[in-house]
Write a protein that holds these residues in place. Structure first.
Motif, short mmCIF file in Angstrom:
data_model
loop_
_atom_site.label_atom_id
_atom_site.label_comp_id
_atom_site.label_asym_id
_atom_site.label_seq_id
_atom_site.Cartn_x
_atom_site.Cartn_y
_atom_site.Cartn_z
N LEU A 174 -2.30 5.78 -1.47
CA LEU A 174 -1.07 5.05 -1.15
C LEU A 174 -0.56 4.37 -2.42
CD1 LEU A 174 -2.21 3.42 2.23
CD2 LEU A 174 -1.15 5.66 1.84
N HIS B 168 4.69 5.53 -1.13
CA HIS B 168 4.43 6.95 -1.29
C HIS B 168 2.99 7.21 -0.88
CE1 HIS B 168 8.12 7.66 -3.50
NE2 HIS B 168 7.90 6.52 -4.09
N SER B 169 2.82 8.29 -0.16
CA SER B 169 1.47 8.59 0.30
C SER B 169 1.15 10.04 -0.06
CB SER B 169 1.44 8.35 1.81
OG SER B 169 0.32 8.94 2.34
N VAL B 170 0.03 10.25 -0.71
CA VAL B 170 -0.41 11.62 -1.01
C VAL B 170 -1.72 11.83 -0.28
CG1 VAL B 170 -1.12 13.25 -2.81
CG2 VAL B 170 0.65 11.55 -3.32
N HIS B 171 -1.78 12.88 0.52
CA HIS B 171 -3.00 13.17 1.26
C HIS B 171 -3.88 14.09 0.41
CE1 HIS B 171 -5.51 13.46 4.76
NE2 HIS B 171 -5.45 14.78 4.75
N LEU C 195 -10.28 5.69 0.45
CA LEU C 195 -8.86 5.35 0.33
C LEU C 195 -8.60 5.02 -1.13
CD1 LEU C 195 -6.27 4.55 2.04
CD2 LEU C 195 -7.16 2.23 2.07
N ARG D 147 3.07 9.27 -8.43
CA ARG D 147 3.04 10.12 -7.22
C ARG D 147 2.97 11.60 -7.59
NH1 ARG D 147 8.50 10.45 -4.95
NH2 ARG D 147 8.55 11.79 -6.78
N TYR E 254 -8.72 11.92 2.46
CA TYR E 254 -8.26 10.52 2.35
C TYR E 254 -6.83 10.49 1.82
CZ TYR E 254 -9.81 11.34 -2.49
OH TYR E 254 -10.01 11.87 -3.73
N ASP E 255 -6.26 9.29 1.88
CA ASP E 255 -4.89 9.11 1.39
C ASP E 255 -4.88 8.29 0.11
OD1 ASP E 255 -3.52 10.47 3.43
OD2 ASP E 255 -3.75 8.74 4.76
N ALA F 136 -7.35 2.51 7.72
CA ALA F 136 -8.06 3.74 7.31
C ALA F 136 -9.38 3.88 8.07
CB ALA F 136 -8.29 3.73 5.81
#
Ligand code: NAD
Ligand code: ZN
Length: 371
Positions: free
Chosen positions: A19, A5-8, A170, A229, A16-17, A35
């Protein structure tokens, strides 16, 4: 590999993300390269019991990704270690390892909120800022402190009074690391999860009430990952609108923290952050009812979730505790010109900020915290 799962976190040049993926710790090196971080040296800040479990995996993955100088600095676990002396020791270690400006490290913060806040502050001020990566290992740091760029230490009896805004490059969250967390620390993190439900998202509140809080407490892997998430997405949305806490929007994250912080400090670290916030959220909700801003249903929903998580609703009264809390409260960073400021719940997932609430009402709510 389980899904990533990635949240920006959309903050322009500071974006940044986050992860989130079980097992992601072993890929840290490669992900840091993806990154865009190209340094060859790393400085890992962690604490003894975390390093015993996870340092090796992180070091190996950094070595494989071409980090050829990896130094480690250890900070004692827990809130008592989040102080100026430990911060200063951390800065001294950074300077000793990297005395010349040509070898700027990437700083890795492997641990809970204390490591992230203290180490992030050291990274923010060393050479006016070096890149850092948050690797949260507690539920609380995964859902809250690793995201948003507030870094700080406690000083002079005030929580987080020395600090900065500095965003990580990150955030890597490996939910597997939460399996070794004590039950008490897991419950402590649940306090921040409940906070998001109560004032940021009625959908999350419903989710928690429909069994997901129990599944989170049982560390059911898919629930742990998806709750993290959801909370990170809620926090990212708030931070994106008010990165520097200037517009009042970010104050929502302080729900329960005004009286909670005062109690956390006055109780001499007998309570975890989440336990103090649990009591603080009840106090703020009672205050909201007294002011006619929310109904008793909000309080009972909060009480129900806190009791499922076995979080405290009161703290034992003792000589001078109320007075110490009152002093700590008046030093709150949000207060201006002697006027108090509180975040009050209104409807499920909603809130409002209120200033200059009569002190008698504040004190009544504080007294109810002390049994
Ligand atoms: N910067 C922010 O936006 C923000 C937001 C919320 C909270 N905070 C801060 O976060 C701090 C609390 O963070 P916390 O609750 O993570 O506490 P913490 O960092 O003290 O960690 C709690 C305990 O768990 C241990 N631990 C950590 N990871 C572990 C693991 N995977 N397995 C076993 N043990 C582990 C730690 O060694 C420590 O003893 C407070 O200082 C609070 O002010 C900051
Ligand atoms: Zn908090």
């Amino acid at each position: 590999m389980p899904a990533q799962h990635s949240v920006h976190v959309p903050l322009g040049t500071r974006a940044y993300d986050v992860l989130i993926q079980p097992g992601i710790l072993s890929q840290a090196g490669a992900l840091v390269r993806e990154a865009g971080l190209r340094a060859s040296s790393a400085f890992i800040i962690t604490s003894p019991e975390i390093s015993a479990r996870y340092l090796r995996t992180l070091r190996d993955s950094l070595s494989q990704a071409g980090f050829n100088a990896i130094a480690t600095h250890s900070v004692p676990a827990g809130e008592a270690g989040k102080n100026w002396d430990e911060f200063s020791r951390c800065c001294a270690a950074l300077l000793e390892e990297f005395p010349d400006a040509g070898s700027t490290p990437v700083v890795f913060l492997l641990g809970g909120g204390v490591i992230g806040d203290l180490g992030g502050f050291a990274a923010a001020v060393f050479r006016r800022g070096v890149p850092f990566v948050q690797i949260p290992t507690t539920l609380l740091s995964a859902v809250d402190s690793s995201v948003g760029g507030k870094v700080a230490v406690n000083f002079g009896g005030v929580k987080n009074i020395m600090g900065a805004f500095s965003q990580p490059r990150l955030v890597l969250c490996d939910p597997n690391t939460l399996q070794s967390l004590s039950d008490r620390e897991l419950r402590s993190g649940c306090a921040e999860v409940i906070k998001y439900g109560l004032v940021c998202s009625a959908a999350l509140l419903n989710r928690l009430e429909s069994g997901d809080l129990q599944r989170l407490l049982q560390r059911e892997p898919e629930t742990v990952t998806s709750i993290i998430r959801d909370c990170v997405a809620l926090k990212a949305a708030v931070v994106a609108k008010d990165e520097f806490d200037k517009l009042g929007i970010r104050n929502v994250l302080n729900f329960g923290h005004t009286i909670g912080h005062a109690l956390e400090l006055s109780a001499d670290y007998q309570l975890t952050h989440g336990e103090a916030i649990s009591i603080g959220m009840l106090a703020a909700t009672r205050l909201s009812i007294r002011l006619g801003r929310c109904g008793a249903d909000i309080l009972s929903r909060l009480q129900n979730l806190l009791s499922i998580a076995n979080l405290p609703s009161t703290f034992p009264a003792s000589d001078g505790l109320f007075e110490r809390m009152d002093r700590a409260l008046r030093l709150d960073k949000k207060f201006r010109d002697g006027k108090n400021v509180f975040v009050l719940p209104t409807l499920p997932g909603e809130w409002k900020q209120e200033e200059d609430i009569p002190w008698e009402l504040v004190h009544e709510s504080m007294r109810e915290c002390l049994a």
